[in-house]
Design a protein around this motif. Sequence first.
Motif, PDB file in Angstrom:
ATOM      1  N   ASP A   1       0.968  -6.320   9.987  1.00  0.00           N
ATOM      2  CA  ASP A   1       1.571  -4.390   9.743  1.00  0.00           C
ATOM      3  C   ASP A   1       3.856  -5.132   8.782  1.00  0.00           C
ATOM      4  O   ASP A   1       3.724  -4.402   7.687  1.00  0.00           O
ATOM      5  CB  ASP A   1       2.330  -4.372  10.927  1.00  0.00           C
ATOM      6  N   ALA A   2       4.022  -6.419   9.157  1.00  0.00           N
ATOM      7  CA  ALA A   2       4.938  -7.201   8.943  1.00  0.00           C
ATOM      8  C   ALA A   2       4.640  -7.771   7.478  1.00  0.00           C
ATOM      9  O   ALA A   2       6.007  -7.415   6.272  1.00  0.00           O
ATOM     10  CB  ALA A   2       5.354  -8.009   9.444  1.00  0.00           C
ATOM     11  N   ALA A   3       4.398  -8.298   7.007  1.00  0.00           N
ATOM     12  CA  ALA A   3       3.483  -8.681   5.677  1.00  0.00           C
ATOM     13  C   ALA A   3       3.440  -7.418   4.844  1.00  0.00           C
ATOM     14  O   ALA A   3       4.105  -7.702   3.597  1.00  0.00           O
ATOM     15  CB  ALA A   3       2.140  -9.521   5.812  1.00  0.00           C
ATOM     16  N   VAL A   4       2.823  -6.511   5.312  1.00  0.00           N
ATOM     17  CA  VAL A   4       2.653  -5.208   4.361  1.00  0.00           C
ATOM     18  C   VAL A   4       3.629  -4.248   4.355  1.00  0.00           C
ATOM     19  O   VAL A   4       4.106  -3.868   3.179  1.00  0.00           O
ATOM     20  CB  VAL A   4       1.895  -3.669   5.208  1.00  0.00           C
ATOM     21  N   ASP A   5       4.575  -3.989   4.919  1.00  0.00           N
ATOM     22  CA  ASP A   5       6.181  -3.821   5.015  1.00  0.00           C
ATOM     23  C   ASP A   5       6.912  -4.602   4.280  1.00  0.00           C
ATOM     24  O   ASP A   5       7.979  -3.847   3.467  1.00  0.00           O
ATOM     25  CB  ASP A   5       6.842  -3.473   6.286  1.00  0.00           C
ATOM     26  N   ALA A   6       6.460  -5.903   3.971  1.00  0.00           N
ATOM     27  CA  ALA A   6       7.846  -6.904   3.159  1.00  0.00           C
ATOM     28  C   ALA A   6       7.521  -6.723   1.913  1.00  0.00           C
ATOM     29  O   ALA A   6       7.554  -6.240   0.982  1.00  0.00           O
ATOM     30  CB  ALA A   6       7.786  -8.309   4.118  1.00  0.00           C
ATOM     31  N   ALA A   7       6.000  -6.705   1.331  1.00  0.00           N
ATOM     32  CA  ALA A   7       5.194  -5.978   0.505  1.00  0.00           C
ATOM     33  C   ALA A   7       5.651  -4.651  -0.346  1.00  0.00           C
ATOM     34  O   ALA A   7       6.396  -4.805  -1.853  1.00  0.00           O
ATOM     35  CB  ALA A   7       3.492  -5.943  -0.078  1.00  0.00           C
ATOM     36  N   LEU A   8       5.837  -3.972   0.630  1.00  0.00           N
ATOM     37  CA  LEU A   8       5.661  -2.920   0.077  1.00  0.00           C
ATOM     38  C   LEU A   8       7.466  -2.906  -0.249  1.00  0.00           C
ATOM     39  O   LEU A   8       8.066  -2.588  -1.538  1.00  0.00           O
ATOM     40  CB  LEU A   8       5.874  -1.827   0.688  1.00  0.00           C
ATOM     41  N   ALA A   9       8.407  -3.450   0.788  1.00  0.00           N
ATOM     42  CA  ALA A   9       9.627  -3.339   0.415  1.00  0.00           C
ATOM     43  C   ALA A   9       9.918  -3.983  -1.005  1.00  0.00           C
ATOM     44  O   ALA A   9      10.599  -3.482  -1.769  1.00  0.00           O
ATOM     45  CB  ALA A   9      10.372  -4.075   1.009  1.00  0.00           C
TER      46      ALA A   9
ATOM     47  N   GLY B   1      -6.201  -3.914  14.767  1.00  0.00           N
ATOM     48  CA  GLY B   1      -5.549  -4.465  16.149  1.00  0.00           C
ATOM     49  C   GLY B   1      -5.580  -6.041  16.309  1.00  0.00           C
ATOM     50  O   GLY B   1      -5.606  -6.781  15.553  1.00  0.00           O
ATOM     51  N   GLY B   2      -4.953  -6.028  17.832  1.00  0.00           N
ATOM     52  CA  GLY B   2      -5.226  -7.584  18.416  1.00  0.00           C
ATOM     53  C   GLY B   2      -3.740  -7.986  18.031  1.00  0.00           C
ATOM     54  O   GLY B   2      -2.832  -7.603  17.658  1.00  0.00           O
ATOM     55  N   ALA B   3      -4.513  -9.397  18.188  1.00  0.00           N
ATOM     56  CA  ALA B   3      -3.090  -9.771  18.221  1.00  0.00           C
ATOM     57  C   ALA B   3      -2.476  -9.942  17.490  1.00  0.00           C
ATOM     58  O   ALA B   3      -0.943  -9.846  16.570  1.00  0.00           O
ATOM     59  CB  ALA B   3      -3.741 -11.496  18.537  1.00  0.00           C
ATOM     60  N   ASN B   4      -2.662  -9.773  16.223  1.00  0.00           N
ATOM     61  CA  ASN B   4      -2.723 -10.207  14.750  1.00  0.00           C
ATOM     62  C   ASN B   4      -1.987  -8.990  13.777  1.00  0.00           C
ATOM     63  O   ASN B   4      -1.242  -8.958  12.294  1.00  0.00           O
ATOM     64  CB  ASN B   4      -3.162 -10.987  13.818  1.00  0.00           C
ATOM     65  N   LYS B   5      -1.786  -7.901  14.670  1.00  0.00           N
ATOM     66  CA  LYS B   5      -1.505  -6.179  14.638  1.00  0.00           C
ATOM     67  C   LYS B   5       0.130  -6.412  13.464  1.00  0.00           C
ATOM     68  O   LYS B   5      -0.075  -5.819  12.632  1.00  0.00           O
ATOM     69  CB  LYS B   5      -1.992  -5.468  15.462  1.00  0.00           C
ATOM     70  N   ALA B   6       0.793  -6.666  14.287  1.00  0.00           N
ATOM     71  CA  ALA B   6       2.297  -6.668  14.522  1.00  0.00           C
ATOM     72  C   ALA B   6       2.286  -7.919  12.795  1.00  0.00           C
ATOM     73  O   ALA B   6       3.482  -7.330  12.063  1.00  0.00           O
ATOM     74  CB  ALA B   6       2.780  -7.683  15.360  1.00  0.00           C
ATOM     75  N   LYS B   7       1.598  -8.980  12.678  1.00  0.00           N
ATOM     76  CA  LYS B   7       2.293  -9.352  11.776  1.00  0.00           C
ATOM     77  C   LYS B   7       1.816  -9.348  10.345  1.00  0.00           C
ATOM     78  O   LYS B   7       2.682  -9.225   9.220  1.00  0.00           O
ATOM     79  CB  LYS B   7       1.439 -11.189  12.211  1.00  0.00           C
TER      80      LYS B   7
END
Length: 59
Positions: free
Chosen positions: A37-45, A29-35
């Motif tokens: 999550d976005a990196a993981v989603d981009a890698a999966l895509a 969690g924390g401040a970098n959670k969204a970033k």
Amino acid sequence: MDYVSALVPPVVMAAFFIGLIRVIVKTQGGANKAKEDAAVDAALARAEGARGPSAGTDA
């Protein structure tokens, strides 16, 4: 003194394991959670796009 040398490695390993678990829990969690999550989603895509169409889906 053999019992001391037999107990030291498990105690040291347990201490490092507890420290590792604490670091993992603190960094969730924390401040970098969204970033992150976005990196993981981009890698999966990218992985899905590179895999291409499945052989069994078309007739």
